[in-house]
Write a protein that holds these residues in place. Structure first.
Motif, PDB file in Angstrom:
ATOM      1  N   LEU A 283       0.880  -1.162   0.000  1.00  0.00           N
ATOM      2  CA  LEU A 283       0.000   0.000   0.000  1.00  0.00           C
ATOM      3  C   LEU A 283       0.920   1.214   0.000  1.00  0.00           C
ATOM      4  CD1 LEU A 283      -2.996   0.785   0.373  1.00  0.00           C
ATOM      5  CD2 LEU A 283      -2.603   0.728   2.835  1.00  0.00           C
ATOM      6  N   ILE A 284       0.834   1.982  -1.082  1.00  0.00           N
ATOM      7  CA  ILE A 284       1.723   3.142  -1.142  1.00  0.00           C
ATOM      8  C   ILE A 284       0.918   4.407  -1.378  1.00  0.00           C
ATOM      9  CG2 ILE A 284       3.669   1.776  -1.974  1.00  0.00           C
ATOM     10  CD1 ILE A 284       3.162   3.005  -4.764  1.00  0.00           C
ATOM     11  N   GLY A 285       1.604   5.510  -1.244  1.00  0.00           N
ATOM     12  CA  GLY A 285       0.943   6.789  -1.459  1.00  0.00           C
ATOM     13  C   GLY A 285       1.732   7.872  -0.776  1.00  0.00           C
ATOM     14  N   PRO A 286       1.523   9.120  -1.194  1.00  0.00           N
ATOM     15  CA  PRO A 286       2.265  10.220  -0.573  1.00  0.00           C
ATOM     16  C   PRO A 286       1.886  10.358   0.907  1.00  0.00           C
ATOM     17  CG  PRO A 286       1.006  10.966  -2.485  1.00  0.00           C
ATOM     18  CD  PRO A 286       0.593   9.567  -2.219  1.00  0.00           C
ATOM     19  N   ASN A 287       2.638  11.193   1.585  1.00  0.00           N
ATOM     20  CA  ASN A 287       2.321  11.448   2.991  1.00  0.00           C
ATOM     21  C   ASN A 287       0.900  11.985   3.114  1.00  0.00           C
ATOM     22  OD1 ASN A 287       4.631  10.643   4.261  1.00  0.00           O
ATOM     23  ND2 ASN A 287       5.670  12.589   3.852  1.00  0.00           N
ATOM     24  N   GLY A 288       0.210  11.519   4.122  1.00  0.00           N
ATOM     25  CA  GLY A 288      -1.146  12.010   4.344  1.00  0.00           C
ATOM     26  C   GLY A 288      -2.171  11.406   3.413  1.00  0.00           C
ATOM     27  N   ALA A 289      -1.772  10.331   2.727  1.00  0.00           N
ATOM     28  CA  ALA A 289      -2.712   9.738   1.780  1.00  0.00           C
ATOM     29  C   ALA A 289      -3.756   8.887   2.474  1.00  0.00           C
ATOM     30  CB  ALA A 289      -1.947   8.895   0.760  1.00  0.00           C
ATOM     31  N   GLY A 290      -3.520   8.537   3.730  1.00  0.00           N
ATOM     32  CA  GLY A 290      -4.506   7.737   4.462  1.00  0.00           C
ATOM     33  C   GLY A 290      -4.059   6.300   4.674  1.00  0.00           C
ATOM     34  N   LYS A 291      -2.773   6.032   4.434  1.00  0.00           N
ATOM     35  CA  LYS A 291      -2.290   4.652   4.540  1.00  0.00           C
ATOM     36  C   LYS A 291      -2.402   4.131   5.976  1.00  0.00           C
ATOM     37  CE  LYS A 291       1.879   5.649   3.138  1.00  0.00           C
ATOM     38  NZ  LYS A 291       1.903   7.093   2.894  1.00  0.00           N
ATOM     39  N   SER A 292      -1.929   4.942   6.912  1.00  0.00           N
ATOM     40  CA  SER A 292      -1.969   4.489   8.305  1.00  0.00           C
ATOM     41  C   SER A 292      -3.400   4.326   8.785  1.00  0.00           C
ATOM     42  CB  SER A 292      -1.235   5.482   9.205  1.00  0.00           C
ATOM     43  OG  SER A 292       0.137   5.395   8.942  1.00  0.00           O
ATOM     44  N   THR A 293      -4.253   5.278   8.367  1.00  0.00           N
ATOM     45  CA  THR A 293      -5.657   5.165   8.745  1.00  0.00           C
ATOM     46  C   THR A 293      -6.226   3.852   8.229  1.00  0.00           C
ATOM     47  OG1 THR A 293      -5.855   7.557   8.584  1.00  0.00           O
ATOM     48  CG2 THR A 293      -7.896   6.298   8.597  1.00  0.00           C
ATOM     49  N   LEU A 294      -5.874   3.525   7.000  1.00  0.00           N
ATOM     50  CA  LEU A 294      -6.402   2.300   6.422  1.00  0.00           C
ATOM     51  C   LEU A 294      -5.936   1.077   7.219  1.00  0.00           C
ATOM     52  CD1 LEU A 294      -8.149   1.237   4.173  1.00  0.00           C
ATOM     53  CD2 LEU A 294      -6.113   0.968   2.764  1.00  0.00           C
ATOM     54  N   ILE A 295      -4.643   1.046   7.541  1.00  0.00           N
ATOM     55  CA  ILE A 295      -4.111  -0.088   8.318  1.00  0.00           C
ATOM     56  C   ILE A 295      -4.825  -0.186   9.662  1.00  0.00           C
ATOM     57  CG2 ILE A 295      -2.073  -0.861   9.600  1.00  0.00           C
ATOM     58  CD1 ILE A 295      -1.504  -1.463   6.890  1.00  0.00           C
ATOM     59  N   ASN A 296      -4.991   0.971  10.310  1.00  0.00           N
ATOM     60  CA  ASN A 296      -5.648   0.961  11.618  1.00  0.00           C
ATOM     61  C   ASN A 296      -7.112   0.560  11.512  1.00  0.00           C
ATOM     62  OD1 ASN A 296      -3.487   1.606  13.251  1.00  0.00           O
ATOM     63  ND2 ASN A 296      -3.698   3.807  12.887  1.00  0.00           N
ATOM     64  N   THR A 297      -7.729   0.902  10.392  1.00  0.00           N
ATOM     65  CA  THR A 297      -9.128   0.521  10.210  1.00  0.00           C
ATOM     66  C   THR A 297      -9.230  -0.986   9.965  1.00  0.00           C
ATOM     67  OG1 THR A 297      -9.455   2.686   9.211  1.00  0.00           O
ATOM     68  CG2 THR A 297     -11.240   1.106   8.980  1.00  0.00           C
ATOM     69  N   ILE A 298      -8.255  -1.520   9.226  1.00  0.00           N
ATOM     70  CA  ILE A 298      -8.285  -2.960   8.957  1.00  0.00           C
ATOM     71  C   ILE A 298      -8.054  -3.760  10.244  1.00  0.00           C
ATOM     72  CG2 ILE A 298      -7.091  -4.859   7.794  1.00  0.00           C
ATOM     73  CD1 ILE A 298      -6.510  -2.857   5.496  1.00  0.00           C
ATOM     74  N   CYS A 299      -7.110  -3.301  11.055  1.00  0.00           N
ATOM     75  CA  CYS A 299      -6.805  -4.117  12.240  1.00  0.00           C
ATOM     76  C   CYS A 299      -7.776  -3.841  13.370  1.00  0.00           C
ATOM     77  CB  CYS A 299      -5.357  -3.942  12.677  1.00  0.00           C
ATOM     78  SG  CYS A 299      -5.084  -2.491  13.675  1.00  0.00           S
ATOM     79  N   GLY A 300      -8.601  -2.810  13.223  1.00  0.00           N
ATOM     80  CA  GLY A 300      -9.675  -2.632  14.204  1.00  0.00           C
ATOM     81  C   GLY A 300      -9.429  -1.562  15.243  1.00  0.00           C
ATOM     82  N   LEU A 301      -8.287  -0.880  15.165  1.00  0.00           N
ATOM     83  CA  LEU A 301      -8.059   0.193  16.134  1.00  0.00           C
ATOM     84  C   LEU A 301      -8.995   1.359  15.859  1.00  0.00           C
ATOM     85  CD1 LEU A 301      -4.199   0.228  16.594  1.00  0.00           C
ATOM     86  CD2 LEU A 301      -5.955  -0.741  18.069  1.00  0.00           C
ATOM     87  N   TYR A 302      -9.291   1.566  14.565  1.00  0.00           N
ATOM     88  CA  TYR A 302     -10.333   2.528  14.205  1.00  0.00           C
ATOM     89  C   TYR A 302     -11.512   1.746  13.655  1.00  0.00           C
ATOM     90  CZ  TYR A 302      -6.514   5.991  14.138  1.00  0.00           C
ATOM     91  OH  TYR A 302      -5.453   6.781  14.456  1.00  0.00           O
ATOM     92  N   ARG A 303     -12.680   2.276  13.887  1.00  0.00           N
ATOM     93  CA  ARG A 303     -13.886   1.670  13.327  1.00  0.00           C
ATOM     94  C   ARG A 303     -14.252   2.449  12.063  1.00  0.00           C
ATOM     95  NH1 ARG A 303     -16.720  -1.643  16.762  1.00  0.00           N
ATOM     96  NH2 ARG A 303     -14.707  -1.993  17.692  1.00  0.00           N
TER      97      ARG A 303
END
Lengths: 594, 299, 377
Positions: free
Chosen positions: A376-396
């Motif tokens: 999963l790639i993308g420039p800074n602030g693209a939402g990569k970390s949010t996506l990972i956190n959403t997948i693992c369940g830290l974010y709903r």
């Protein structure tokens, strides 16, 4: 403490014999009485040590739990004539229930707010005890509570001491086991980071409440003993001073240390006696001593030993993985979900997530196929970390659907997802400082029950949790850092810490590994090691979703790539195709030089 | 309830709440910069009250008393930071439960308490009125009697909370506090003198506490043992308001004072019970206070 | 033969003389008092201890028969600590007798231990009603008291009150003492077929009692019974709500600290039960002696006088009995011809009465011009 753990049962036996001989060792009955006080305080202290020292939850209301059981047991035996064994047991259970209630309502409160919740609980119990005089006798007290003397008033002090000391020893042994085994590791993990704990499959909420219940029950046991010590229970005994005394016991003794509570209890009882006839300066002396202990002994009295002992040389030998090192197949086995290679394992359908009205992810759909390495790639602030956190369940996710194999996990809490075989590493390393490297890895090894078996083995001085330990060691060997097994993660280099985290993620036999910037900040040799490791994991059937900025690395390991920009998926495909995609080039050029 | 009664009860509650607000602002500041609370802060309050009393009884002019108390308090703030807090917070590792500061500041407070008892005894005292001599310290407000000091402490709480708000969000000092509060190491990298910022937060805490102590002296009787009581109520106030901004502290403090007053009016048998039940219920609904925001500890 | 008998006589007399010398024993008396904690309690504890120490000073100055020393511990008004300290006094310090303490709960907690250990205890200044009564049936009882008894005082106050006032209200603290006083007063009122028109309470944590006083004012209370540790807060609220009822209070109001903190004019006319008449010559002498010795620190004549008398009764018993605890008990019980500064009679105790102050010695005191004097009926 134990030079040789095989000696453990003998050591406890020795302590038991010494405690049994205590009445004869004491110059006069007064010291027997002090020993009783120490035992009672130490039992309550061990409870608070588990709550505060291990799970990191503060309580300024332990006197409340103490009181619930003291009154429960005193009234049951006094008014209803229950035998002490039964009344004490029910009293302890009542305290446990109070702990369940307080722990549950305090679940969302942290740090100072938690302190306030428990403080308020303590006040409420104290006030009710004082005013509800028809029931509790109030400040004037309940008189004639049956004393715990085994029916022999002449040997009352001795018999009470034996009872209290035996209970103390049992509680201390259990606490020792907790500190050295999985439950202790889990509690320390929760104390450092609940989110992280969830990602290794720990139900943090349940453990937190559990710690409350246990500490309330131990405070309750102490309270019940107190009620039957002198046969007199007055509400004056359950004020804030008692809660503070328990706090002093564990903090002065050394938070999270095995022998902290008993050291603290001895300290407090001795101090109180020492200043009893120095009343003009007692507060000054006591205050100065508290101040000095805290300033000069960061680990409390438990740290005293470390000051005397030479600092242990950290064994930082690095063992290369020898030829006998286990192969990948031995480590990554037992798939939890049977999804054929190439079939979709993780599916996202129009997942959106926003903070404060700002969209971090909008309608992202993607599929990670089993047995592939997906980047999963993308420039800074693209939402990569949010996506990972959403997948693992830290974010709903706000909307959309996330599926892992046949399960719709959109609403699942993180720890449930982790138990299904979803493991992750973190961009900022998450290793628990209070645990050694191997213990960190053991966190990832799924719990297969058998606590009783482990306890018995441990108590008999035999190896315990050996399966988990062996597995963790094998993983460290697989990643070439076995030599650091018993070192604190803080003493490792950054690269080695990354490897240790990888080992921990692998320990859960994951189906899908989420790697958040696995090679950021490490040197080339180590990143080659990691790239090779990823390749071997894929061979073994592990699916990997990774976020990484290093393009050459991504291109070399990824089978498929998804590109995010401004929270939207802008491209997907094989590495070569993505590299040639003009949209991707533009997105990167717009932000940073490609 | 008669209207004038209500006014009287509310005014009493507001005056008490103002004391809690001043103390809570001190708690808030030291928490922001050092993640520690001064458990001896109540004893600071008691000492300020006794010093104020001694000064007034010695016939010193009000302004001299105020300056004298301020100097003593500032010095105490520096002392406690230097000797009871600095070493402990500097070695606390992230995440590790190091609560040494609870006991070190508690110990410091106990020492102060003993000093007060040695100097003035363990009985109760009233400080002489600050603003008036003789009988005329009472004014009538909407038919309710109010002491001048009650008005003064209300005004002080309002003004100081406002000043704090402005300082925190508009001044360089406020920016430094915010930076240190966010992360000590980052602040250090930004060239902020973290040690100084922490020390000054303790000085300001001590000054705020001193103001509360001076004003509470003539309002309620004072004694060497009074500290913990006020501290706990201030702690309840800050739990309502949240460890986030001075406006919350003002609301939390006043709310707690008014709840206390009202519950003593409605049912004094359990007048001390209801405020804590209400705080407990409040924290169940809003576990991080009124203005506290929930942060996830994702790193 | 005669020579032998003569030698025998000489030896016999020598032994007697020596043993008369040896009768001078070392006697330890344990003192447990609340010497830190809430001011209302510490005022009691410190004042009573001042009386004890003054009596001991006098005793030592007068070439005593025995070497008496006191071992003083601070129980912080905490029953558990009090129990632990009494155990220390019994087993470790091996005291022959104990004096203490303020807190009724502490007294209730440690009395059975002393009774069982057969060490006499002189309770004071705790006032809770049935403390010695609990043990009097045990022959012999080791539990004595040298203090006022709450229901004697409440009887005196209520007898005085109902003759003069129709609307009587009560404000009490919620601590053990206050809850106890509430029950006793309600019982006493019921016996007299009258009712309290309003009852309010103030917890020890309450620092402003305006709301409670407002309600008492609204109820039209003419006489307010004050059983609270911080009467100054009540007087403060009187000023605020412009209300001036008559006040009758527990003997706590007779401390000089209360007049300091309430003000001479405000407290004028407030009444309470007393057992020390400062117009009496002996009491006056005691008062002057204590003022000379302690200055400002001496603040509560009646409590200090009771402590002083308690210690003198104890020292008298020791003089007659030596260090033996059982004999001290007997000597305490048989004390006669005692000249008290307080209202304690010449024969304070008997086998059936271990209270040194009887209802007949309790009278009403009143604040007049900054002093508590006997109220003339």
């Amino acid at each position: 403490m134990f030079a040789n753990q095989a000696l453990r049962p003998w050591w406890y036996l020795l302590v038991a014999v010494l405690l049994a001989l205590l009445p004869w060792a004491s110059p006069n009955p007064y010291y027997v009485n002090l020993a009783q006080e120490v035992a009672i305080l130490a039992i309550a202290g061990i409870g608070l040590n588990i709550l505060l020292g291990l799970s990191g939850q503060i309580s300024l209301g332990q006197a409340g739990f103490f009181a619930v059981s003291a009154y429960g047991s005193a009234l049951l035996s006094l008014r209803l004539g229950w035998p002490l064994a039964a009344s004490v047991m029910l009293g302890v259970i009542m305290s446990g229930l109070a702990g369940l209630v307080v722990g549950s309502i305090a679940l969302r409160a942290r740090t100072h707010y938690l302190a306030m919740v428990t403080l308020a609980f303590g006040f409420i119990v104290g006030i009710l005890a004082q005013r509800w005089t028809g029931f509790t006798g109030g400040s004037m007290g309940l008189v004639g509570v049956p004393p715990l003397n085994w029916g022999d008033p002449r040997s009352a002090a001795r018999n009470f001491l034996w009872t209290a000391a035996a209970l103390f020893l049992a509680v201390q042994i259990t606490s020792d086991f907790v500190m050295q085994s999985r439950s202790g590791r889990v509690l320390r993990t929760i104390s450092e980071s609940e989110s992280f704990a969830a990602t290794v499959g720990i139900n943090a909420a349940a453990w937190r409440v559990g710690a409350f219940v246990v500490s309330a029950m131990l405070a309750g046991l102490a309270g019940a003993l107190f009620a039957h010590q002198s046969g007199y229970v007055s509400s004056d005994a359950f004020n804030l001073d008692r809660s503070l005394a328990m706090l002093i016991v564990v903090v002065v003794g050394g938070l999270g240390h095995r022998y902290g509570p008993v050291l603290g209890a001895v300290f407090l009882v001795a101090m109180n006696q020492a200043i009893a006839d120095l009343y003009t300066y007692s507060n000054f002396i006591f205050g100065a001593l508290l101040l000095a202990v805290m300033v000069f002994l960061p680990d409390g009295l438990s740290g005293l030993g470390a000051l005397v002992r030479r600092k242990r040389p950290a064994s930082l030998r690095r063992n290369e993985a020898g030829p006998g090192a286990p192969g990948v197949g031995d480590i990554v086995n037992l798939p939890l979900i049977a999804v054929a290679r190439g079939e979709p394992l993780l599916q996202l359908q129009q997942v959106s997530k926003s903070y404060f009205g700002l969209a971090a992810l909008s309608d992202v759909s993607m599929t990670v196929r089993a047995g592939t390495v997906h980047a999963l790639i993308g420039p800074n602030g693209a939402g990569k970390s949010t996506l990972i956190n959403t997948i693992c369940g830290l974010y709903r996710a706000d909307s959309g659907v996330i599926r892992l194999a046949e399960h719709d996990i959109t609403q699942w809490p993180a720890h449930r997802r982790a138990r299904l075989g979803l493991a992750r590493t973190f961009q900022n390393l998450q290793l628990i400082g209070g645990l050694s490297v191997i213990e960190n890895v053991m966190l990832g090894v799924p719990d297969r029950g058998g606590v009783v078996k482990a306890f018995v083995s441990w108590l008999c001085g035999r190896p315990f949790e050996s399966e988990q330990r062996a597995r963790a060691r094998a993983l460290l060997g697989f990643l070439g850092i076995e030599g650091f097994a018993d070192v604190s993660p803080g003493d490792l280099s950054y690269g080695h810490r990354k490897l240790a985290e990888l080992a921990r993620a692998l320990a859960g036999q994951p189906q899908l590994m989420l790697l958040d910037e696995p090679i950021a900040g490490i040197n080339e040799e180590e990143s080659r090691l990691i790239a090779a490791g990823i390749g071997r994991l894929r061979e073994a059937g592990v699916t990997i979703l990774l976020v990484e900025h290093d393009m050459p690395f991504v291109m070399s390991v990824a089978d498929e790539i998804t590109v995010l920009d401004y929270g939207q998926k802008i491209a997907f495909g094989a590495p070569d195709a993505v590299r040639a995609n003009p949209v991707v080039v533009e997105a990167y050029l717009g932000v940073e030089t490609a | 309830m008669i209207a004038t009664d209500l006014v009287q009860v509310l005014l009493s509650g507001i005056a008490l709440g103002s004391v809690y607000t001043l103390l809570a602002m001190g708690l808030f500041l030291t928490y922001a910069t050092s993640r520690a609370l001064n458990f001896g802060q109540g004893d600071f309050l008691a000492l300020a009250a006794f010093l104020g009393m001694a000064g007034m009884l010695a016939g010193m002019p009000l302004i001299a008393v105020v300056i004298g108390v301020a100097i003593c308090m500032a010095a105490l703030g520096m002392l406690i930071e230097r000797f009871a807090v600095r070493r402990i917070i500097s070695r606390s590792k992230a995440g590790a439960a190091h609560l040494g500061w609870i006991l070190s500041t508690l110990g410091f407070g106990m020492m102060l308490q003993n000093v007060i008892a040695l100097a003035w005894g363990k009985s109760r005292y009233y400080s002489p009125p600050l603003f008036s001599s003789g009988e005329k310290q009472l004014v009538s407000l909407f038919g309710a009697g109010v002491f001048l000091e009650e008005l003064a402490i209300g005004a002080a709480a309002l003004v100081l909370a406002g000043t704090m708000y402005v300082l925190l969000y508009r001044s360089d000092w406020g920016r430094r506090v915010a930076a240190v509060s966010f992360d000590r190491h980052t602040a250090m990298l930004l060239g902020i003198d973290v040690k100084r910022t922490v020390m000054w937060s303790y000085v300001v805490m001590a000054l705020l506490t001193g103001a509360a102590g001076l004003l509470v002296g003539p309002l309620s009787s004072i004694q060497s043992h009074m500290g913990m009581l006020f501290l706990l109520k201030a702690f309840a106030a800050i739990s309502i308001g949240g460890f986030t901004n001075p406006a919350g502290l003002l609301i939390g403090g006043i709310a707690f004072g008014v709840i206390e007053s009202l519950s003593n009016y409605v049912d004094s048998t359990f007048g001390d019970l209801y405020p804590f039940i209400i705080v407990l219920l409040f924290l169940i609904v809003r576990p991080m206070g009124l203005f506290g925001e929930r942060k996830t500890d994702v790193r | 033969m005669n020579v032998k008998r003569g030698i025998g006589w000489v030896i016999g007399i020598a032994i007697l003389a020596l043993s008369a010398q040896a009768v001078a024993e070392n006697v330890k008396v344990g003192v447990v008092q609340a010497l830190s904690g809430p001011p209302a309690i510490v005022d009691f504890g410190e004042s009573y201890l001042q009386g004890i120490e003054a009596a001991l000073r006098e005793y030592k100055a007068a070439r005593p028969k025995h070497e008496v020393e006191i071992v003083t511990y601070n129980d912080e008004a905490n029953p558990q600590r009090a129990v632990s300290l009494v155990q220390r006094l019994i087993s470790n310090d091996r005291v022959s007798a104990v004096i203490g303490t303020v807190n009724a709960a502490s007294v209730v907690a440690f009395s059975p231990i002393l009774q069982q250990a057969q060490i006499p205890v002189l309770i004071g200044p705790s006032t809770a009603t049935d403390i010695t009564a609990r043990f009097i049936a045990q022959k012999p009882s080791y539990v004595f008291r040298c203090s006022m008894v709450e229901n004697h005082m409440i009887d005196a106050v209520l007898d005085w009150a109902i003759k003069r006032y129709k609307k009587i209200g009560l404000i009490h603290t919620t601590s053990g003492y206050g809850m106890f006083a509430l029950a006793e007063i309600q019982k006493g009122m019921a016996q007299r077929n009258v009712q309290l028109v309003a009852v309010e309470s103030g917890a020890p944590t309450v620092t402003d009692m305006t709301p409670q006083i407002l309600k008492l004012k609204n109820a039209g209370v003419e006489l307010l019974l004050v059983y609270h540790d911080s009467p100054e807060l009540i007087y403060r609220a009187f000023q605020k709500v412009d209300y001036k009822p008559a006040v009758a209070a527990s003997w706590g109001l007779s401390s000089k600290m209360t007049v300091n903190v309430i003000g001479k004019d405000a407290i004028e006319g407030a009444v309470m039960a007393q057992a020390l008449d400062l117009n009496n010559a002996k009491a006056k002498g005691f008062d002057e002696m204590m003022t000379r010795a302690l200055g400002d620190k001496y603040r509560w004549p009646v409590v200090a006088a009771l402590g002083y008398d308690a210690m003198r009764i104890m020292l008298g018993a020791i003089d007659r009995a030596g260090a033996n605890a059982a004999r001290i008990r007997d000597a305490l019980e048989s004390t006669e011809g005692f000249a008290a500064v307080s209202g304690i009679p010449a024969k304070p105790f008997s086998a059936t009465d271990h209270e040194c102050v009887d209802p007949s010695q309790v009278f009403m005191g009143v604040w007049r011009g900054g002093r508590v004097v006997k109220l003339d009926n």
